[in-house]
Design a protein around this motif. Sequence first.
Motif, PDB file in Angstrom:
ATOM      1  N   LEU A  34      26.396 -74.512 -24.275  1.00 42.19           N
ATOM      2  CA  LEU A  34      25.925 -74.878 -22.739  1.00 42.19           C
ATOM      3  C   LEU A  34      24.852 -76.016 -22.665  1.00 42.19           C
ATOM      4  O   LEU A  34      25.079 -76.666 -21.763  1.00 42.19           O
ATOM      5  CB  LEU A  34      25.673 -73.589 -21.974  1.00 42.19           C
ATOM      6  CG  LEU A  34      26.898 -72.275 -22.000  1.00 42.19           C
ATOM      7  CD1 LEU A  34      26.607 -71.392 -21.443  1.00 42.19           C
ATOM      8  CD2 LEU A  34      28.088 -73.003 -21.691  1.00 42.19           C
ATOM      9  N   LEU A  35      23.854 -75.667 -23.476  1.00 44.88           N
ATOM     10  CA  LEU A  35      22.815 -76.507 -23.339  1.00 44.88           C
ATOM     11  C   LEU A  35      23.266 -77.954 -23.898  1.00 44.88           C
ATOM     12  O   LEU A  35      22.897 -79.000 -23.119  1.00 44.88           O
ATOM     13  CB  LEU A  35      21.609 -76.185 -24.429  1.00 44.88           C
ATOM     14  CG  LEU A  35      20.745 -74.981 -23.765  1.00 44.88           C
ATOM     15  CD1 LEU A  35      19.827 -74.623 -25.057  1.00 44.88           C
ATOM     16  CD2 LEU A  35      19.973 -75.544 -22.603  1.00 44.88           C
ATOM     17  N   ASP A  36      24.012 -77.971 -24.699  1.00 38.86           N
ATOM     18  CA  ASP A  36      24.605 -79.474 -25.297  1.00 38.86           C
ATOM     19  C   ASP A  36      25.530 -79.895 -24.075  1.00 38.86           C
ATOM     20  O   ASP A  36      25.336 -81.182 -23.828  1.00 38.86           O
ATOM     21  CB  ASP A  36      25.566 -79.152 -26.578  1.00 38.86           C
ATOM     22  CG  ASP A  36      25.878 -80.482 -27.202  1.00 38.86           C
ATOM     23  OD1 ASP A  36      25.088 -81.534 -27.345  1.00 38.86           O
ATOM     24  OD2 ASP A  36      27.063 -80.501 -27.447  1.00 38.86           O
ATOM     25  N   SER A  68      31.109 -69.725 -27.821  1.00 40.58           N
ATOM     26  CA  SER A  68      32.146 -70.653 -28.131  1.00 40.58           C
ATOM     27  C   SER A  68      33.254 -69.580 -28.907  1.00 40.58           C
ATOM     28  O   SER A  68      32.987 -68.428 -29.014  1.00 40.58           O
ATOM     29  CB  SER A  68      31.980 -71.698 -29.209  1.00 40.58           C
ATOM     30  OG  SER A  68      31.301 -70.995 -30.368  1.00 40.58           O
ATOM     31  N   SER A  69      34.480 -70.012 -28.674  1.00 40.45           N
ATOM     32  CA  SER A  69      35.545 -69.056 -29.327  1.00 40.45           C
ATOM     33  C   SER A  69      35.560 -68.998 -30.634  1.00 40.45           C
ATOM     34  O   SER A  69      34.741 -70.006 -31.436  1.00 40.45           O
ATOM     35  CB  SER A  69      36.925 -69.860 -28.586  1.00 40.45           C
ATOM     36  OG  SER A  69      37.253 -71.133 -29.305  1.00 40.45           O
ATOM     37  N   LYS A 114      37.357 -76.005 -27.543  1.00 39.89           N
ATOM     38  CA  LYS A 114      36.380 -76.420 -26.261  1.00 39.89           C
ATOM     39  C   LYS A 114      37.153 -76.931 -25.156  1.00 39.89           C
ATOM     40  O   LYS A 114      38.117 -77.973 -25.545  1.00 39.89           O
ATOM     41  CB  LYS A 114      35.441 -77.441 -26.621  1.00 39.89           C
ATOM     42  CG  LYS A 114      34.224 -77.603 -25.763  1.00 39.89           C
ATOM     43  CD  LYS A 114      33.261 -78.485 -26.551  1.00 39.89           C
ATOM     44  CE  LYS A 114      32.002 -78.643 -25.203  1.00 39.89           C
ATOM     45  NZ  LYS A 114      30.879 -79.524 -25.801  1.00 39.89           N
ATOM     46  N   GLU A 115      37.074 -76.597 -23.949  1.00 42.37           N
ATOM     47  CA  GLU A 115      37.627 -77.313 -22.958  1.00 42.37           C
ATOM     48  C   GLU A 115      37.291 -78.605 -22.747  1.00 42.37           C
ATOM     49  O   GLU A 115      35.888 -78.935 -22.947  1.00 42.37           O
ATOM     50  CB  GLU A 115      37.645 -76.601 -21.753  1.00 42.37           C
ATOM     51  CG  GLU A 115      38.115 -75.177 -21.702  1.00 42.37           C
ATOM     52  CD  GLU A 115      38.121 -74.546 -20.389  1.00 42.37           C
ATOM     53  OE1 GLU A 115      39.094 -73.646 -20.029  1.00 42.37           O
ATOM     54  OE2 GLU A 115      37.315 -74.660 -19.404  1.00 42.37           O
ATOM     55  N   LYS A 116      38.146 -79.551 -22.716  1.00 41.52           N
ATOM     56  CA  LYS A 116      37.719 -80.877 -22.295  1.00 41.52           C
ATOM     57  C   LYS A 116      37.634 -81.219 -20.849  1.00 41.52           C
ATOM     58  O   LYS A 116      38.469 -80.735 -20.064  1.00 41.52           O
ATOM     59  CB  LYS A 116      38.857 -81.952 -22.836  1.00 41.52           C
ATOM     60  CG  LYS A 116      39.120 -81.982 -24.312  1.00 41.52           C
ATOM     61  CD  LYS A 116      39.974 -82.935 -24.683  1.00 41.52           C
ATOM     62  CE  LYS A 116      40.317 -82.796 -26.374  1.00 41.52           C
ATOM     63  NZ  LYS A 116      41.295 -83.587 -26.911  1.00 41.52           N
ATOM     64  N   ILE A 117      36.594 -81.932 -20.387  1.00 37.55           N
ATOM     65  CA  ILE A 117      36.153 -81.985 -18.999  1.00 37.55           C
ATOM     66  C   ILE A 117      36.031 -83.691 -18.926  1.00 37.55           C
ATOM     67  O   ILE A 117      34.994 -84.236 -19.552  1.00 37.55           O
ATOM     68  CB  ILE A 117      34.682 -81.333 -18.795  1.00 37.55           C
ATOM     69  CG1 ILE A 117      34.712 -80.001 -18.790  1.00 37.55           C
ATOM     70  CG2 ILE A 117      34.509 -81.740 -17.287  1.00 37.55           C
ATOM     71  CD1 ILE A 117      33.539 -79.098 -18.581  1.00 37.55           C
ATOM     72  N   SER A 129      33.438 -71.679 -20.482  1.00 50.92           N
ATOM     73  CA  SER A 129      34.182 -72.276 -19.519  1.00 50.92           C
ATOM     74  C   SER A 129      33.206 -73.009 -18.125  1.00 50.92           C
ATOM     75  O   SER A 129      32.508 -71.969 -17.881  1.00 50.92           O
ATOM     76  CB  SER A 129      35.438 -71.864 -18.903  1.00 50.92           C
ATOM     77  OG  SER A 129      36.299 -71.475 -19.929  1.00 50.92           O
ATOM     78  N   TRP A 130      33.288 -74.025 -17.750  1.00 47.75           N
ATOM     79  CA  TRP A 130      32.634 -74.439 -16.533  1.00 47.75           C
ATOM     80  C   TRP A 130      33.240 -74.427 -15.401  1.00 47.75           C
ATOM     81  O   TRP A 130      34.458 -74.827 -15.334  1.00 47.75           O
ATOM     82  CB  TRP A 130      32.002 -75.909 -16.882  1.00 47.75           C
ATOM     83  CG  TRP A 130      30.716 -75.930 -17.606  1.00 47.75           C
ATOM     84  CD1 TRP A 130      30.790 -76.151 -19.161  1.00 47.75           C
ATOM     85  CD2 TRP A 130      29.510 -75.606 -17.340  1.00 47.75           C
ATOM     86  NE1 TRP A 130      29.372 -76.170 -19.620  1.00 47.75           N
ATOM     87  CE2 TRP A 130      28.701 -75.787 -18.926  1.00 47.75           C
ATOM     88  CE3 TRP A 130      28.692 -75.043 -16.390  1.00 47.75           C
ATOM     89  CZ2 TRP A 130      27.355 -75.363 -18.873  1.00 47.75           C
ATOM     90  CZ3 TRP A 130      27.253 -74.795 -16.804  1.00 47.75           C
ATOM     91  CH2 TRP A 130      26.663 -75.023 -17.959  1.00 47.75           C
ATOM     92  N   TYR A 131      32.757 -74.019 -14.269  1.00 47.40           N
ATOM     93  CA  TYR A 131      33.271 -74.221 -12.800  1.00 47.40           C
ATOM     94  C   TYR A 131      32.316 -74.918 -11.910  1.00 47.40           C
ATOM     95  O   TYR A 131      30.977 -74.637 -12.021  1.00 47.40           O
ATOM     96  CB  TYR A 131      33.476 -72.571 -12.171  1.00 47.40           C
ATOM     97  CG  TYR A 131      34.571 -71.968 -12.994  1.00 47.40           C
ATOM     98  CD1 TYR A 131      35.824 -71.916 -12.394  1.00 47.40           C
ATOM     99  CD2 TYR A 131      34.310 -71.226 -14.207  1.00 47.40           C
ATOM    100  CE1 TYR A 131      36.814 -71.173 -13.174  1.00 47.40           C
ATOM    101  CE2 TYR A 131      35.114 -70.679 -14.977  1.00 47.40           C
ATOM    102  CZ  TYR A 131      36.400 -70.502 -14.276  1.00 47.40           C
ATOM    103  OH  TYR A 131      37.477 -69.771 -15.184  1.00 47.40           O
ATOM    104  N   VAL A 132      32.855 -75.740 -11.049  1.00 51.30           N
ATOM    105  CA  VAL A 132      32.064 -76.509 -10.154  1.00 51.30           C
ATOM    106  C   VAL A 132      32.249 -75.603  -8.888  1.00 51.30           C
ATOM    107  O   VAL A 132      33.476 -75.550  -8.316  1.00 51.30           O
ATOM    108  CB  VAL A 132      32.701 -77.869  -9.821  1.00 51.30           C
ATOM    109  CG1 VAL A 132      31.690 -78.597  -8.710  1.00 51.30           C
ATOM    110  CG2 VAL A 132      32.444 -78.589 -11.083  1.00 51.30           C
ATOM    111  N   ILE A 133      30.984 -75.468  -8.051  1.00 54.62           N
ATOM    112  CA  ILE A 133      30.943 -74.928  -6.811  1.00 54.62           C
ATOM    113  C   ILE A 133      30.841 -75.830  -5.788  1.00 54.62           C
ATOM    114  O   ILE A 133      29.909 -76.551  -5.859  1.00 54.62           O
ATOM    115  CB  ILE A 133      29.871 -73.872  -6.522  1.00 54.62           C
ATOM    116  CG1 ILE A 133      30.066 -72.927  -8.087  1.00 54.62           C
ATOM    117  CG2 ILE A 133      30.147 -72.835  -5.363  1.00 54.62           C
ATOM    118  CD1 ILE A 133      31.186 -72.386  -8.120  1.00 54.62           C
TER     119      ILE A 133
END
Length: 320
Positions: A88-90, A129-130, A135-138, A181-185
């Motif tokens: 997450l830091l990365d 990580s799994s 890793k999900e691509k964003i 996983s990242w979510y945008v609020i």
Amino acid sequence: MRGDRLISILLLLQSQGRMTAKELSEKLEVSERTIYRDMEVLSGSGIPVFADRGKNGGWSLVDGYQTDLTGLKESEIRALFVPAAPQLLDDLGLTRTSEDARNKVIASLPAAYRESAKDVWSRIHIDTSSWRGTKEKIASFEVLKNAIWKNNKLNILYQRGDGQTNHYIVQPLGLVAKGSSWYVIAVKENGDIRNYRASRIQSAVSSKETFERPVDFDIAAYWKNSKQAFIKALPTYEVWVKTSREVLPRLSFSTFFVRIIETASTDEKGWTRVKLAFDTKEEAKRFLLGFTDQMTVTEPEELHAEILRMAEAAVAHYKK
């Protein structure tokens, strides 16, 4: 820039002890000549730095020179130094910044607490990580991050869960990491706040138009309420089964979205009645059929009949 570097040198010497000019230059990514000039500046400003010559020499501070963080309990220090998830830091581009901040804080601790703080890093590691390293691509993560910090509106192309894609103009309020996983609020044009899975944002374009961020918006409180509402809205299909003693321990580790609601009595043959909950009937059928003769559906009766038909169909298929 030099001011930040001088502080970094001071805190590195406090936390690490003696360091050579070469070690400092590599750590701070400058030349050794720059380090020598910085040392002259520190010495001229009254900081007691001195150099030991020779093979084992280096720069250090006069014993006892430090800035203390007072009033911290040992348990508070441990909580402060629990490591963040590297992935997450990365993702946020904060790995180096996190390390620098950690060095600064540990340098300002009383000497008696420094080893206790460092000990946290050798005993606790957080990995979100799994197992297979997927890793999900964003596609537009940098655009998303910059818009959040600068309060710029975003024009996004978003793929919904049903596969349809839509354009939205949103006001991004923040990012939430759920597992890896990242979510945008973000605020929609109608004023509603919504969650957008970052990996489903196929493109994002930052607008020059800015927005006023809600003064009282608390992202942690919002996410907690949003998560609770999501869980309550999930469909539930409950089933009573009898399981063998070999199967029962495995239920808690299933890869399917199954939840144990209740564990009841065990008969003389070792079979235990268990109430399970699934999201849908289809998920329940696929899951229960996989246990073949080690699990039997008792309620509802229609599910028992449907699984029997599935089993018969499978047998007929493989006999062809």
